[in-house]
Design an enzyme around this catalytic site. Structure first.
Site, PDB file in Angstrom:
ATOM      1  CE  LYS A  34       4.437  -4.453   8.982  1.00  0.00           C
ATOM      2  NZ  LYS A  34       3.029  -4.101   9.249  1.00  0.00           N
ATOM      3  CB  SER A  71       3.388   2.278   6.189  1.00  0.00           C
ATOM      4  OG  SER A  71       3.987   1.414   5.271  1.00  0.00           O
ATOM      5  N   GLY A  92       4.983 -10.149   4.049  1.00  0.00           N
ATOM      6  CA  GLY A  92       5.783 -10.095   5.275  1.00  0.00           C
ATOM      7  C   GLY A  92       5.065 -10.774   6.431  1.00  0.00           C
ATOM      8  N   GLY A 130      11.512  -2.720   5.318  1.00  0.00           N
ATOM      9  CA  GLY A 130      10.828  -4.010   5.389  1.00  0.00           C
ATOM     10  C   GLY A 130      10.332  -4.409   3.992  1.00  0.00           C
ATOM     11  CG  HIS A 131       7.160  -2.154   2.046  1.00  0.00           C
ATOM     12  ND1 HIS A 131       7.007  -0.996   2.770  1.00  0.00           N
ATOM     13  CD2 HIS A 131       5.958  -2.781   2.080  1.00  0.00           C
ATOM     14  CE1 HIS A 131       5.766  -0.913   3.214  1.00  0.00           C
ATOM     15  NE2 HIS A 131       5.109  -1.980   2.818  1.00  0.00           N
ATOM     16  CG  LEU A 166       7.213   1.242  -0.985  1.00  0.00           C
ATOM     17  CD1 LEU A 166       7.937   0.917  -2.291  1.00  0.00           C
ATOM     18  CD2 LEU A 166       6.286   0.100  -0.592  1.00  0.00           C
ATOM     19  CD  GLN A 210      -1.901  -8.550   4.280  1.00  0.00           C
ATOM     20  OE1 GLN A 210      -2.758  -7.675   4.309  1.00  0.00           O
ATOM     21  NE2 GLN A 210      -0.645  -8.300   3.974  1.00  0.00           N
ATOM     22  CG  MET A 238      -1.910  -1.179   1.147  1.00  0.00           C
ATOM     23  SD  MET A 238      -3.452  -0.908   1.990  1.00  0.00           S
ATOM     24  CE  MET A 238      -2.901  -0.717   3.665  1.00  0.00           C
TER      25      MET A 238
END
Ligand code: PAF
Length: 287
Positions: free
Chosen positions: A207, A244, A205, A94-95, A91, A211, A88
């Site tokens: 994290k 984020s 991820g 992590g991304h 960034l 999801q 989303m």
């Protein structure tokens, strides 16, 4: 804000065509045009600038009018492997760790940047979600990302979705009861992204463990031909997981957020030393 990508998802490092931009310009409050990695910001009330930009862009319109979808089709025919990183935006490292891995493991990396409105069940959260596409594109270029999908919500949801995704008993646990519609919203956009990208592998991820888990379930239940790659959490030096939404936190809130990780580490250490009392372990986490 109106974003025009013509084609609406475009390959980085490639010229893009801007055919049709003038019609859209008339209906836009604010227009962003991308051309060969340059970033132009044009306001509607400055019609002359818009006209000039469109004219000069038309002059430089590239021969190659291949859209990203055609490009993907061609890559598939050439048996190139495609890695998808859905994001989303806003960034962070992590991304980028996911993007680098996806780039290493596939011939082509596609990164989507789309703040998906239907997965937010809080309007304020959606409105204040951090957005910085210009920086995102620079970061993606720095790791040689091949394609960025950055559609507008109008394009993605031009048709009202008819499918509803449900996750059985999982709806009653995790964040299901607190965030009605969230799981369905994530599943809807991820399904669309799988279809558009024709990805062989998609990177998520850990994290957001919930999801990844739901998406793995969806892929399994609906037999999607895509492999889900789980990637480890990347943390700040303090131990806080990169996110984020960390941008919203005050110093005090950062410390509070960090206490979750510290608590889990304390419980893990006690468990490693032989502690098996559920109450004691739980207390170490919530202390
Ligand atoms: O994790 C995210 O950023 C989003 O939930 C995702 C997977 C890109 C779907 O909008």
């Amino acid at each position: 804000l109106w974003l025009i990508y013509l084609p609406w998802h475009f390959p980085l490092h490639k010229d893009i065509t801007i055919q049709g931009a003038s019609e859209k310009a008339e209906n836009s409050d604010k227009i962003l045009l991308y051309q060969v990695g340059d970033f132009f910001e044009v306001f509607n009330d400055d019609a002359k600038t818009v006209a000039e930009m469109l004219a000069s862009a038309e002059e430089t319109e590239p021969e190659d009018k291949e859209t990203a979808l055609e490009l993907i089709e061609k890559l598939k025919q050439e048996n190139k492997t495609i890695g998808l990183l859905p994001t989303m935006g806003a960034l962070h490292q992590g991304h980028l760790s996911l993007a680098k891995r996806a780039k290493e493991e596939n011939d082509v990396l596609i990164c989507s940047v789309f703040v998906n409105p239907i997965q937010f069940n809080n309007k304020e959260d959606l409105e204040k979600y951090p957005r910085d596409l210009e920086t995102d594109i620079k970061l993606l270029e720095s790791i040689n990302c091949d394609v960025v999908f950055a559609p507008s919500a109008e394009e993605v949801y031009a048709e009202e979705p008819t499918e509803k995704y449900t996750f059985g008993a999982l709806e009653e646990v995790l964040e299901g009861p607190q965030r009605p519609g969230h799981f369905n919203g994530v599943a809807t956009i991820v399904h669309k992204l799988f279809n558009w990208s024709k990805a062989d592998k998609a990177y998520f991820g850990e994290k957001d463990y919930q999801q990844v888990f739901l998406i793995e379930q969806m892929v399994k239940t609906l037999n999607f031909p895509v492999q889900i790659v789980r990637c480890p959490i990347i943390r700040e030096e303090s131990g806080l997981a990169l996110s984020s939404r960390n941008a919203y936190l005050s110093e005090e809130e950062r410390q509070n957020a960090l206490s979750i990780y510290k608590g889990l580490l304390a419980a893990k250490a006690a468990f490693a030393k032989g502690e098996r009392s559920e109450t004691k372990l739980r207390n170490l986490v919530i202390q």
